[in-house]
Motif scaffolding. Sequence first.
Motif, mmCIF file in Angstrom:
data_model
loop_
_atom_site.group_PDB
_atom_site.id
_atom_site.type_symbol
_atom_site.label_atom_id
_atom_site.label_comp_id
_atom_site.label_asym_id
_atom_site.label_seq_id
_atom_site.Cartn_x
_atom_site.Cartn_y
_atom_site.Cartn_z
ATOM 1 N N VAL A 153 12.649 19.769 -18.352
ATOM 2 C CA VAL A 153 13.046 19.091 -17.118
ATOM 3 C C VAL A 153 11.819 18.396 -16.539
ATOM 4 O O VAL A 153 10.769 19.008 -16.373
ATOM 5 C CB VAL A 153 13.620 20.084 -16.090
ATOM 6 N N VAL A 154 11.955 17.114 -16.270
ATOM 7 C CA VAL A 154 10.867 16.331 -15.677
ATOM 8 C C VAL A 154 11.340 15.843 -14.313
ATOM 9 O O VAL A 154 12.365 15.178 -14.210
ATOM 10 C CB VAL A 154 10.476 15.127 -16.569
ATOM 11 N N GLN A 155 10.582 16.196 -13.274
ATOM 12 C CA GLN A 155 10.904 15.763 -11.920
ATOM 13 C C GLN A 155 9.804 14.837 -11.434
ATOM 14 O O GLN A 155 8.624 15.081 -11.681
ATOM 15 C CB GLN A 155 10.982 16.966 -10.979
ATOM 16 N N ARG A 156 10.201 13.774 -10.751
ATOM 17 C CA ARG A 156 9.235 12.831 -10.191
ATOM 18 C C ARG A 156 9.405 12.761 -8.679
ATOM 19 O O ARG A 156 10.520 12.763 -8.173
ATOM 20 C CB ARG A 156 9.419 11.458 -10.817
ATOM 21 N N TYR A 157 8.260 12.679 -7.990
ATOM 22 C CA TYR A 157 8.236 12.609 -6.539
ATOM 23 C C TYR A 157 7.362 11.443 -6.109
ATOM 24 O O TYR A 157 6.350 11.144 -6.741
ATOM 25 C CB TYR A 157 7.638 13.890 -5.940
ATOM 26 N N GLN A 158 7.738 10.797 -5.030
ATOM 27 C CA GLN A 158 6.918 9.769 -4.406
ATOM 28 C C GLN A 158 6.007 10.466 -3.417
ATOM 29 O O GLN A 158 6.472 11.263 -2.598
ATOM 30 C CB GLN A 158 7.791 8.748 -3.677
ATOM 31 N N ASN A 200 -10.065 10.559 -0.110
ATOM 32 C CA ASN A 200 -11.288 10.116 -0.782
ATOM 33 C C ASN A 200 -11.203 10.560 -2.238
ATOM 34 O O ASN A 200 -11.217 11.763 -2.515
ATOM 35 C CB ASN A 200 -12.509 10.721 -0.088
ATOM 36 N N PHE A 201 -11.101 9.615 -3.168
ATOM 37 C CA PHE A 201 -10.920 9.954 -4.575
ATOM 38 C C PHE A 201 -11.415 8.820 -5.456
ATOM 39 O O PHE A 201 -11.591 7.698 -5.005
ATOM 40 C CB PHE A 201 -9.451 10.257 -4.882
ATOM 41 N N ASP A 202 -11.611 9.147 -6.735
ATOM 42 C CA ASP A 202 -11.977 8.154 -7.745
ATOM 43 C C ASP A 202 -10.683 7.686 -8.406
ATOM 44 O O ASP A 202 -10.024 8.476 -9.087
ATOM 45 C CB ASP A 202 -12.914 8.780 -8.776
ATOM 46 N N PRO A 203 -10.290 6.433 -8.234
ATOM 47 C CA PRO A 203 -9.022 5.966 -8.806
ATOM 48 C C PRO A 203 -9.004 6.008 -10.336
ATOM 49 O O PRO A 203 -7.939 5.980 -10.938
ATOM 50 C CB PRO A 203 -8.884 4.538 -8.288
ATOM 51 N N ASP A 204 -10.162 6.098 -10.969
ATOM 52 C CA ASP A 204 -10.221 6.150 -12.430
ATOM 53 C C ASP A 204 -10.294 7.580 -12.971
ATOM 54 O O ASP A 204 -10.458 7.777 -14.170
ATOM 55 C CB ASP A 204 -11.434 5.359 -12.930
ATOM 56 N N ASP A 205 -10.188 8.583 -12.107
ATOM 57 C CA ASP A 205 -10.254 9.982 -12.532
ATOM 58 C C ASP A 205 -9.000 10.341 -13.328
ATOM 59 O O ASP A 205 -7.905 10.386 -12.781
ATOM 60 C CB ASP A 205 -10.372 10.892 -11.304
ATOM 61 N N PRO A 206 -9.141 10.615 -14.649
ATOM 62 C CA PRO A 206 -7.967 10.925 -15.461
ATOM 63 C C PRO A 206 -7.414 12.322 -15.196
ATOM 64 O O PRO A 206 -6.322 12.657 -15.667
ATOM 65 C CB PRO A 206 -8.483 10.799 -16.898
ATOM 66 N N VAL A 246 -0.458 13.112 -11.876
ATOM 67 C CA VAL A 246 -0.298 11.775 -11.299
ATOM 68 C C VAL A 246 0.118 10.835 -12.422
ATOM 69 O O VAL A 246 -0.575 10.707 -13.421
ATOM 70 C CB VAL A 246 -1.603 11.295 -10.631
ATOM 71 N N GLU A 247 1.282 10.234 -12.266
ATOM 72 C CA GLU A 247 1.788 9.322 -13.283
ATOM 73 C C GLU A 247 1.298 7.913 -12.951
ATOM 74 O O GLU A 247 1.568 7.400 -11.870
ATOM 75 C CB GLU A 247 3.311 9.382 -13.307
ATOM 76 N N GLY A 248 0.555 7.322 -13.867
ATOM 77 C CA GLY A 248 -0.035 6.016 -13.599
ATOM 78 C C GLY A 248 -1.275 6.203 -12.747
ATOM 79 O O GLY A 248 -2.069 7.108 -12.974
ATOM 80 N N GLU A 252 -0.231 5.417 -2.284
ATOM 81 C CA GLU A 252 1.007 5.956 -2.839
ATOM 82 C C GLU A 252 0.798 6.310 -4.304
ATOM 83 O O GLU A 252 0.043 5.649 -5.016
ATOM 84 C CB GLU A 252 2.157 4.961 -2.707
ATOM 85 N N ALA A 253 1.484 7.377 -4.711
ATOM 86 C CA ALA A 253 1.402 7.842 -6.102
ATOM 87 C C ALA A 253 2.759 8.412 -6.520
ATOM 88 O O ALA A 253 3.568 8.794 -5.673
ATOM 89 C CB ALA A 253 0.329 8.914 -6.249
ATOM 90 N N ILE A 254 2.955 8.466 -7.822
ATOM 91 C CA ILE A 254 4.119 9.151 -8.387
ATOM 92 C C ILE A 254 3.600 10.465 -8.961
ATOM 93 O O ILE A 254 2.714 10.476 -9.821
ATOM 94 C CB ILE A 254 4.779 8.324 -9.516
ATOM 95 N N GLY A 255 4.147 11.565 -8.452
ATOM 96 C CA GLY A 255 3.791 12.885 -8.960
ATOM 97 C C GLY A 255 4.854 13.360 -9.929
ATOM 98 O O GLY A 255 6.045 13.176 -9.692
#
Length: 108
Positions: A52-57, A65-71, A84-86, A101-104
């Motif tokens: 089961v895969v659930q996605r949340y906005q 405060n974060f590094d946007p390139d942090d995998p 974090v998806e994407g 905004e992020a997709i979790g």
Amino acid sequence: MIFHDTVTLATSVKVGEDAHGNDEYEWIEQTVPADVWPLNTDQKIGEGSLTVVQRYQVSMSKTANFDPDDPYLRITWQGRQFDVEGSIEAHMVRGRLHHYEAIGKLTG
């Protein structure tokens, strides 16, 4: 924007290398004002098991405060740790940062 909840945003920071030359990371956690709501759920049956895969906005305050390139970036909400998806997107209003905004994604 008024946020009604909080999330914990965990980012990884390289702190050195171990004796074998592998990178070592430390987690930096911060509590960020946010709103979270469900998007969708997918179910897949494969080899006798159900996934089961659930996605949340996730909408977060511009104070994050974060590094946007942090995998390895992680978001935790109500004790549930999301991948974090994407990437986390910066939302601008009139040329200024308004919020993120992020997709979790939860997989179980």
